[in-house]
Structure formats: structure tokens, C-alpha cells
Design a protein around this motif. Structure first.
Motif, PDB file in Angstrom:
ATOM      1  N   VAL A  62     -49.997  34.605  35.876  1.00 22.29           N
ATOM      2  CA  VAL A  62     -51.224  34.404  36.646  1.00 22.29           C
ATOM      3  C   VAL A  62     -51.968  33.259  35.974  1.00 22.29           C
ATOM      4  CG1 VAL A  62     -53.295  35.455  37.589  1.00 22.29           C
ATOM      5  CG2 VAL A  62     -51.261  36.864  37.176  1.00 22.29           C
ATOM      6  N   LEU A  63     -51.956  32.089  36.600  1.00 18.80           N
ATOM      7  CA  LEU A  63     -52.513  30.903  35.970  1.00 18.80           C
ATOM      8  C   LEU A  63     -54.032  30.832  36.063  1.00 18.80           C
ATOM      9  CD1 LEU A  63     -49.886  28.254  37.143  1.00 18.80           C
ATOM     10  CD2 LEU A  63     -50.058  29.356  34.897  1.00 18.80           C
ATOM     11  N   ASP A  64     -54.598  31.427  37.096  1.00 18.39           N
ATOM     12  CA  ASP A  64     -56.044  31.349  37.315  1.00 18.39           C
ATOM     13  C   ASP A  64     -56.722  32.479  36.529  1.00 18.39           C
ATOM     14  OD1 ASP A  64     -58.683  31.608  38.403  1.00 18.39           O
ATOM     15  OD2 ASP A  64     -58.032  30.517  40.180  1.00 18.39           O
ATOM     16  N   GLU A  65     -57.454  32.115  35.490  1.00 19.49           N
ATOM     17  CA  GLU A  65     -58.068  33.119  34.612  1.00 19.49           C
ATOM     18  C   GLU A  65     -59.009  34.042  35.362  1.00 19.49           C
ATOM     19  OE1 GLU A  65     -59.585  32.336  30.368  1.00 19.49           O
ATOM     20  OE2 GLU A  65     -61.410  32.218  31.603  1.00 19.49           O
ATOM     21  N   ALA A  66     -59.839  33.490  36.243  1.00 17.64           N
ATOM     22  CA  ALA A  66     -60.806  34.316  36.968  1.00 17.64           C
ATOM     23  C   ALA A  66     -60.100  35.320  37.869  1.00 17.64           C
ATOM     24  CB  ALA A  66     -61.753  33.432  37.787  1.00 17.64           C
ATOM     25  N   ALA A 103     -57.100  36.626  37.347  1.00 15.08           N
ATOM     26  CA  ALA A 103     -56.514  37.650  36.480  1.00 15.08           C
ATOM     27  C   ALA A 103     -57.568  38.629  35.983  1.00 15.08           C
ATOM     28  CB  ALA A 103     -55.809  36.983  35.300  1.00 15.08           C
ATOM     29  N   VAL A 104     -58.736  38.123  35.575  1.00  8.99           N
ATOM     30  CA  VAL A 104     -59.796  39.009  35.094  1.00  8.99           C
ATOM     31  C   VAL A 104     -60.274  39.915  36.225  1.00  8.99           C
ATOM     32  CG1 VAL A 104     -62.146  39.103  34.178  1.00  8.99           C
ATOM     33  CG2 VAL A 104     -60.515  37.460  33.238  1.00  8.99           C
ATOM     34  N   ASP A 105     -60.415  39.367  37.427  1.00  9.48           N
ATOM     35  CA  ASP A 105     -60.861  40.202  38.536  1.00  9.48           C
ATOM     36  C   ASP A 105     -59.816  41.247  38.901  1.00  9.48           C
ATOM     37  OD1 ASP A 105     -63.068  40.595  40.534  1.00  9.48           O
ATOM     38  OD2 ASP A 105     -61.387  40.349  41.929  1.00  9.48           O
ATOM     39  N   ALA A 106     -58.543  40.921  38.727  1.00  7.66           N
ATOM     40  CA  ALA A 106     -57.490  41.910  38.987  1.00  7.66           C
ATOM     41  C   ALA A 106     -57.625  43.096  38.046  1.00  7.66           C
ATOM     42  CB  ALA A 106     -56.112  41.267  38.834  1.00  7.66           C
ATOM     43  N   VAL A 107     -57.937  42.839  36.781  1.00 12.86           N
ATOM     44  CA  VAL A 107     -58.141  43.940  35.835  1.00 12.86           C
ATOM     45  C   VAL A 107     -59.439  44.677  36.154  1.00 12.86           C
ATOM     46  CG1 VAL A 107     -58.438  44.577  33.415  1.00 12.86           C
ATOM     47  CG2 VAL A 107     -56.805  42.785  34.037  1.00 12.86           C
ATOM     48  N   ASP A 108     -60.499  43.929  36.469  1.00 14.48           N
ATOM     49  CA  ASP A 108     -61.760  44.573  36.836  1.00 14.48           C
ATOM     50  C   ASP A 108     -61.554  45.554  37.987  1.00 14.48           C
ATOM     51  OD1 ASP A 108     -63.162  43.149  34.945  1.00 14.48           O
ATOM     52  OD2 ASP A 108     -64.234  41.876  36.375  1.00 14.48           O
ATOM     53  N   GLU A 109     -60.855  45.105  39.031  1.00 12.14           N
ATOM     54  CA  GLU A 109     -60.667  45.976  40.199  1.00 12.14           C
ATOM     55  C   GLU A 109     -59.851  47.208  39.815  1.00 12.14           C
ATOM     56  OE1 GLU A 109     -58.895  46.123  44.715  1.00 12.14           O
ATOM     57  OE2 GLU A 109     -57.726  45.529  42.965  1.00 12.14           O
ATOM     58  N   TRP A 110     -58.833  47.003  38.976  1.00 13.80           N
ATOM     59  CA  TRP A 110     -58.032  48.137  38.517  1.00 13.80           C
ATOM     60  C   TRP A 110     -58.929  49.142  37.800  1.00 13.80           C
ATOM     61  CZ3 TRP A 110     -56.640  51.311  34.712  1.00 13.80           C
ATOM     62  CH2 TRP A 110     -55.415  51.992  34.820  1.00 13.80           C
ATOM     63  N   MET A 111     -59.797  48.655  36.944  1.00 14.69           N
ATOM     64  CA  MET A 111     -60.709  49.537  36.216  1.00 14.69           C
ATOM     65  C   MET A 111     -61.655  50.263  37.173  1.00 14.69           C
ATOM     66  SD  MET A 111     -60.190  49.473  32.894  1.00 14.69           S
ATOM     67  CE  MET A 111     -59.184  48.516  31.748  1.00 14.69           C
ATOM     68  N   GLU A 112     -62.180  49.541  38.140  1.00 12.73           N
ATOM     69  CA  GLU A 112     -63.137  50.133  39.084  1.00 12.73           C
ATOM     70  C   GLU A 112     -62.474  51.204  39.938  1.00 12.73           C
ATOM     71  OE1 GLU A 112     -64.727  46.726  41.130  1.00 12.73           O
ATOM     72  OE2 GLU A 112     -65.331  45.817  39.233  1.00 12.73           O
ATOM     73  N   LEU A 113     -61.274  50.928  40.433  1.00 10.30           N
ATOM     74  CA  LEU A 113     -60.561  51.929  41.224  1.00 10.30           C
ATOM     75  C   LEU A 113     -60.143  53.115  40.362  1.00 10.30           C
ATOM     76  CD1 LEU A 113     -58.278  49.639  43.429  1.00 10.30           C
ATOM     77  CD2 LEU A 113     -60.078  51.163  44.269  1.00 10.30           C
ATOM     78  N   ASP A 149     -55.728  35.337  25.499  1.00  9.42           N
ATOM     79  CA  ASP A 149     -55.624  33.952  25.972  1.00  9.42           C
ATOM     80  C   ASP A 149     -56.795  33.547  26.856  1.00  9.42           C
ATOM     81  OD1 ASP A 149     -54.955  35.644  28.059  1.00  9.42           O
ATOM     82  OD2 ASP A 149     -53.339  34.376  28.825  1.00  9.42           O
ATOM     83  N   ALA A 150     -57.856  34.337  26.890  1.00 11.16           N
ATOM     84  CA  ALA A 150     -58.985  34.058  27.775  1.00 11.16           C
ATOM     85  C   ALA A 150     -60.138  33.432  27.004  1.00 11.16           C
ATOM     86  CB  ALA A 150     -59.447  35.344  28.458  1.00 11.16           C
ATOM     87  N   ALA A 151     -60.902  32.628  27.714  1.00  7.93           N
ATOM     88  CA  ALA A 151     -62.105  32.050  27.117  1.00  7.93           C
ATOM     89  C   ALA A 151     -63.109  33.154  26.817  1.00  7.93           C
ATOM     90  CB  ALA A 151     -62.715  31.029  28.074  1.00  7.93           C
ATOM     91  N   PRO A 152     -63.907  33.012  25.768  1.00 11.26           N
ATOM     92  CA  PRO A 152     -64.890  34.055  25.422  1.00 11.26           C
ATOM     93  C   PRO A 152     -65.819  34.407  26.578  1.00 11.26           C
ATOM     94  CG  PRO A 152     -64.692  32.495  23.617  1.00 11.26           C
ATOM     95  CD  PRO A 152     -63.878  31.930  24.758  1.00 11.26           C
ATOM     96  N   ALA A 153     -66.174  33.427  27.381  1.00  6.49           N
ATOM     97  CA  ALA A 153     -67.108  33.679  28.482  1.00  6.49           C
ATOM     98  C   ALA A 153     -66.473  34.458  29.630  1.00  6.49           C
ATOM     99  CB  ALA A 153     -67.656  32.349  29.011  1.00  6.49           C
ATOM    100  N   ALA A 154     -65.153  34.627  29.624  1.00  7.08           N
ATOM    101  CA  ALA A 154     -64.471  35.302  30.733  1.00  7.08           C
ATOM    102  C   ALA A 154     -64.723  36.804  30.743  1.00  7.08           C
ATOM    103  CB  ALA A 154     -62.969  35.033  30.665  1.00  7.08           C
ATOM    104  N   GLY A 155     -65.121  37.365  29.613  1.00 10.41           N
ATOM    105  CA  GLY A 155     -65.336  38.809  29.557  1.00 10.41           C
ATOM    106  C   GLY A 155     -64.051  39.597  29.671  1.00 10.41           C
ATOM    107  N   ALA A 156     -62.962  39.050  29.148  1.00 11.06           N
ATOM    108  CA  ALA A 156     -61.645  39.672  29.299  1.00 11.06           C
ATOM    109  C   ALA A 156     -61.372  40.658  28.171  1.00 11.06           C
ATOM    110  CB  ALA A 156     -60.576  38.592  29.355  1.00 11.06           C
ATOM    111  N   ASP A 157     -62.256  41.637  28.061  1.00 13.97           N
ATOM    112  CA  ASP A 157     -62.173  42.646  27.008  1.00 13.97           C
ATOM    113  C   ASP A 157     -62.788  43.921  27.579  1.00 13.97           C
ATOM    114  OD1 ASP A 157     -62.021  44.011  24.573  1.00 13.97           O
ATOM    115  OD2 ASP A 157     -62.671  42.262  23.409  1.00 13.97           O
ATOM    116  N   TRP A 158     -61.946  44.918  27.794  1.00 14.44           N
ATOM    117  CA  TRP A 158     -62.367  46.106  28.536  1.00 14.44           C
ATOM    118  C   TRP A 158     -62.253  47.348  27.658  1.00 14.44           C
ATOM    119  CZ3 TRP A 158     -59.223  42.219  30.261  1.00 14.44           C
ATOM    120  CH2 TRP A 158     -59.630  41.530  31.415  1.00 14.44           C
ATOM    121  N   LEU A 159     -63.213  48.265  27.817  1.00 12.59           N
ATOM    122  CA  LEU A 159     -63.184  49.538  27.105  1.00 12.59           C
ATOM    123  C   LEU A 159     -63.183  50.670  28.124  1.00 12.59           C
ATOM    124  CD1 LEU A 159     -63.492  50.530  24.023  1.00 12.59           C
ATOM    125  CD2 LEU A 159     -65.706  51.347  24.833  1.00 12.59           C
ATOM    126  N   VAL A 160     -62.206  51.544  28.049  1.00  8.77           N
ATOM    127  CA  VAL A 160     -62.161  52.755  28.856  1.00  8.77           C
ATOM    128  C   VAL A 160     -62.705  53.892  28.008  1.00  8.77           C
ATOM    129  CG1 VAL A 160     -60.676  54.394  30.064  1.00  8.77           C
ATOM    130  CG2 VAL A 160     -60.165  51.942  30.161  1.00  8.77           C
TER     131      VAL A 160
END
Length: 272
Positions: free
Chosen positions: A152-156, A158-168, A197-208
């Protein structure tokens, strides 16, 4: 705004992802053996996987265009037994056409049109986001089955894909429909998923967080205390891990902490 219907990409870009991912999947079909089994979708071949996704597009398009108050019949995307021996040169354009039809319907509707959705209270934007990431994951299924590199080349995206997974995965309906998931709670446990591999501003760090009486997630930020288990790796690999397309702890990902807890949690959070 409904949380599941509105991700970080915005409606136009989310709609675009449906056709982008479908086009990339269609490209994978060139000269492919469509009878190849798809290990991540047991019982399906690549041929059946593509038909499932394409009929899903058409089902969702009907739902959106008719402003359906109840789900239309979905037999075509469920019963795939008839699909075998098809020509990639026929199937690929059909998939692209199916994706374009859904995208056109979603763009015309906008993100807030009232329509039936699997999660009550959502709007048309739910289908845009769901099928954008459904397309991404099924592209992964086909690529992994055919031995094609998947990234997944587009960082945003990929991050939204994980966000949606978490939300669902933490939606209150999960405990209503799957009461066995209450086994996850009360363990006093937390799980962290960290993209390397994500920029710090991407928020690509999730806690369950399994410490309360409801399933919960949030961005890690400066969460005090160490999580019980951490999965670290590239965004693409985190998506494959969360969707159970690739087991954790492969060379591309690192698991530190309670691996048994991670396995227990993943086993009870399969969808898509």
C-alpha cells in the motif's frame, strides 16, 4: 457526522480508492491462472474472489442508487460455485466496470445520503469507506495467491484502513452480535500496533484497550505504561496482520510481549 462513514481521506478520495484498488487488482489478472486457490479465502479461487468483489460492488451500487431501506438480495456475491475457467481478458474489464458503477453512484449521492447500512445509523459514506478497504484487502488476497508483491503505497490510505478496522472491531454492536467477544474484556490488557515506516504526523500507532467493560482503541501518543504486547512493522504488514492475511511475527513484523494474548485477540476479531 457518523464515525464509520467519514474517514481521514474525505469522500471524493475514498471513492477514488475503489477504482484505484480495483484497477490494480484487474492488472494482477493479466496472464494469471484464475483457478489458483486463494489461501486467505479458503474455498475460493482467484476467479471466485474477483466475482465476489465485483458483485459486491454491484450490490452496493443498487443499495445506493435506490436509497434502499433494506438490504437488496446478495446471492450473487455469496454463491460463487458457477465461476470457473473464465478469461482474464473478460473478467478484468467487468471488475473495472463494476467498480466504476459503484464509484459513480457514491459520488452522486455524496457521503451523507440516508440509506440502509449494515451498521445502523450510518450513511452512504459508509459504503465508500468499506468498499475502498474491502478492495484493498481483496487485492492483497489475489496478489498473495498469485505470488505478486503487495504494497500500500499511499500512507493516508493505509492508516485509514487500520483506523476503519479498529472502529469496526470495537463497535458496540460487536458485543451485541458476538457475545463471546466479552472474553477479551477484563483481562487488564492492552495491545499496541506501531507502524515503523510512517511519518510521525500520520498517527500510525494504535492502542487496543481491553481493560474496561467495552472494546476500545485510541492512538498511542504518550500512553503511560508498557502495553502487554506490541506489533511493529510497515503499514502494509500491519494491515495484513490485522486482517489475518499474514501471521504476526513474520520477518517483516516484530512481536514483543505476550504473543499468546495477540493470538487470542486476533482469533476473535476476524472479518473482511
Amino acid at each position: 457526522m457518523s464515525k464509520l462513514s467519514h474517514g481521514r481521506l474525505g469522500h471524493p478520495r475514498t471513492c477514488d480508492q475503489i477504482t484505484v484498488q480495483a484497477d490494480q487488482l484487474a492488472t494482477h489478472l493479466k496472464d494469471a491462472d484464475l483457478s489458483t486457490p486463494v489461501p486467505s479465502c479458503p474455498g475460493w479461487t482467484v476467479n471466485q474472489l474477483v466475482r465476489h468483489l465485483g458483485h459486491g460492488y454491484r450490490w452496493a451500487e443498487t443499495t445506493i442508487r435506490t436509497r434502499a431501506a433494506a438490504p437488496p438480495p446478495d446471492t450473487e456475491m455469496r454463491d460463487l460455485s458457477a465461476y470457473a475457467g473464465e478469461d482474464p481478458a473478460v473478467l478484468a474489464p467487468w471488475l473495472r466496470e463494476s467498480a466504476a458503477g459503484l464509484t459513480d453512484a457514491l459520488r452522486a449521492a455524496g457521503p451523507d445520503a440516508p440509506v440502509w447500512t449494515p451498521v445502523p445509523g450510518e450513511t452512504s459514506g459508509f459504503f465508500a469507506r468499506r468498499f475502498a478497504h474491502e478492495s484493498l484487502v481483496h487485492r492483497a488476497d489475489a496478489a498473495l495467491a498469485l505470488g505478486i508483491d503487495f504494497t500500500v503505497l499511499d500512507e493516508a490510505v493505509a492508516v485509514d484502513a487500520v483506523d476503519e478496522w479498529m472502529e469496526l472491531g470495537t463497535h458496540p454492536l460487536q458485543l451485541q452480535f458476538f457475545p463471546e467477544k466479552r472474553e477479551l474484556l477484563g483481562r487488564g490488557s492492552t495491545l499496541r500496533f506501531r507502524a515503523t515506516d510512517a511519518a510521525p504526523a500520520a498517527g500510525a500507532d494504535w492502542l487496543v484497550d481491553l481493560r474496561g467493560d467495552a472494546l476500545a482503541w485510541r492512538r498511542t501518543d504518550d500512553e503511560p505504561g508498557a502495553p502487554d504486547v506490541t506489533v511493529s512493522g510497515p503499514l502494509t504488514e500491519l494491515i495484513l496482520t490485522l486482517y489475518r492475511r499474514r501471521p504476526p511475527g513474520t520477518p517483516a513484523t516484530e512481536v514483543t510481549g505476550d504473543a499468546a494474548l495477540l493470538a487470542f485477540w486476533l482469533d476473535r476479531n476476524g472479518f473482511g
